[in-house]
Design a protein around this motif. Structure first.
Motif, short mmCIF file in Angstrom:
data_model
loop_
_atom_site.label_atom_id
_atom_site.label_comp_id
_atom_site.label_asym_id
_atom_site.label_seq_id
_atom_site.Cartn_x
_atom_site.Cartn_y
_atom_site.Cartn_z
N ASP A 294 -19.62 -10.48 72.13
CA ASP A 294 -19.09 -10.87 73.45
C ASP A 294 -17.75 -11.59 73.35
O ASP A 294 -17.31 -12.23 74.31
CB ASP A 294 -20.10 -11.72 74.20
N THR A 295 -17.06 -11.51 72.21
CA THR A 295 -15.71 -12.05 72.12
C THR A 295 -14.81 -11.41 73.17
O THR A 295 -14.82 -10.18 73.31
CB THR A 295 -15.13 -11.80 70.71
N PRO A 296 -14.05 -12.20 73.92
CA PRO A 296 -13.19 -11.61 74.95
C PRO A 296 -12.00 -10.86 74.36
O PRO A 296 -11.32 -11.36 73.46
CB PRO A 296 -12.73 -12.81 75.77
N ARG B 88 -15.65 -7.34 76.92
CA ARG B 88 -16.35 -7.74 75.70
C ARG B 88 -15.87 -6.88 74.53
O ARG B 88 -15.50 -5.72 74.71
CB ARG B 88 -17.86 -7.55 75.87
N ALA C 63 -17.74 -11.27 78.99
CA ALA C 63 -17.35 -11.87 77.72
C ALA C 63 -17.56 -13.37 77.73
O ALA C 63 -17.65 -14.01 78.78
CB ALA C 63 -15.88 -11.54 77.41
#
Length: 406
Positions: free
Chosen positions: A76-78, A102, A341
């Motif tokens: 879920d890192t932007p 994400r 994210a």
């Protein structure tokens, strides 16, 4: 190649004659590898340097998955669509600058849609989110290639659009495919997604063997004029996985046909004892082959159009071989989109769009001519005198604040 190894199929050597127009014959490069043993079952000029085109995105994905595994990133890192990323040529998702997705959805987009804009956004997000982020990510791609033994590969971008210094080989792309299967088995679904659904549109995968050739479970296609039609394909039957790499096919149809024929011959036999190992193949040298004139000439385009007309007359075998059949079901679809994210810095959790992203904040323009500002008497005394007159004041003006950077 020893007698026990597979021979190159005739269709990999000769173009198909269609309606009086022959597809131009030229050298292609291909390899077939048993993933479990690393044995080379067939190869033709597999170490010759070639433009990888969008098969480059397999390395972009490897680096991203490795960063997730190492705790440097998360699913879920932007990933933010920067202005630089949004300016990339197609194929692209077309999200406006400031759009946030994400990382796992971004990876699905580059595998299925082959989105160049998202590839750059991933590189910038994972490279450090500053001006040097893109370069750091590319450096990591090359470091990873060296570690995997990809001696005929060098990357200057994360998507595969033509650029000086971007090259690979069938052997190296097979090494990368084997590493992806070996190092990230839990992520294998990423490479066999048949279509994406964005909420409004369904985007099919460019890998024409998915759902059409039994056992196909990955990986990535690529095309630019300089490379021709490339593909890295994996297929699994009875617990045995093969990877076939075909670079420089004349058309989408020939790419699918040749790959299926290569895989079929591989599944029809066991691994010969004398088969060389993939890692033992030698390195090459020199610039990559450039087949732009053959692939993007008027004659080649006409030949592909005629080939497609012929394929349209045989709808049950749309790729001119009984090995690749027409699909009889709807594609398996995975939904993707913006949002969801985690938060990062000033990026709020779950946001889909950062308003006015990359647009400099307005700042007051200084008055001109400047308006004098009186200086307190004590300050005037400290300033001293100009000429014979005492200093009574000084002009104070401020430079505008630096503009916000994208």
């Amino acid at each position: 190649m020893t007698a026990g190894l597979l021979t190159r199929t005739a269709s990999l050597v000769l173009g198909l004659a269609l309606a009086g127009t022959a597809l131009p014959a030229r050298a292609e490069t291909a390899i077939l590898v048993d993933v479990g043993t690393g044995a080379v079952l067939a190869q033709k000029d597999a170490t010759h340097r070639w433009y990888p085109a969008s098969t480059t995105k397999l390395m972009t994905t490897y680096v991203a998955l490795e960063m997730i595994r190492n705790g440097e990133a998360a699913a879920d890192t932007p990933v933010v669509m920067t202005r630089r990323a949004a300016d990339e040529p197609p194929s692209k998702m077309g999200y406006e600058p400031g759009s946030v997705m994400r990382l796992d959805n971004a990876l699905r987009m580059i595998m299925v849609k082959s989105a160049n804009d998202v590839s750059v956004a991933i590189a910038q997000a994972l490279g450090g989110r500053d001006r040097e982020a893109f370069g750091r990510f590319i450096e990591r791609m090359n470091d990873t290639a060296a570690r995997l033994g990809m001696k005929d590969s060098h990357f200057v971008n994360p998507h595969g659009l033509p650029a000086p210094g971007q090259f690979s080989s069938a052997k190296d792309l097979a090494l990368l495919a084997v590493a992806l299967r070996r190092d990230f088995p839990s992520e294998s679904d990423l490479f066999r997604i048949e279509a994406l659904f964005t909420g409004t549109d369904t985007i099919p995968n460019h890998n024409d063997l998915l759902g059409r050739y039994p056992g196909t479970d990955g990986m990535k296609t690529g095309y630019i004029c300089a490379s021709g039609f490339n593909v890295v394909t994996t297929a699994t039957r009875d617990g045995r996985t093969l990877v076939a790499v075909v670079l420089g096919a004349n058309s989408v149809i020939q790419r699918a046909k040749e790959t299926a024929e290569l895989l079929e011959k591989g599944f029809a036999q066991s691994v010969p004892e004398e088969a060389p190992l993939l890692a033992s193949l030698p390195a090459s040298s020199g610039p990559p082959a450039d087949v732009s004139k053959e692939i993007c000439s008027k004659e080649a385009r006409t030949a592909r159009a005629n080939e497609q007309k012929l394929a349209d007359k045989t709808p049950d075998t749309p790729y001119l071989t009984p090995l690749v059949r027409k699909t009889t079901r709807a594609p398996q679809v995975v939904q993707v989109g913006l949002g969801g994210a985690a938060g990062f810095g000033d990026i709020k959790p779950g946001v889909t769009l950062i308003p006015a992203y990359g647009i400099p904040l307005p700042t007051p323009r200084p008055t001109w001519p400047p308006v004098p500002t009186a200086v307190p008497p004590a300050a005037a005394a400290d300033e001293g005198a100009i000429g014979d007159a005492p200093a009574r004041g000084r002009v104070v003006s401020a430079e505008p604040a630096p503009a916000a950077q994208p």
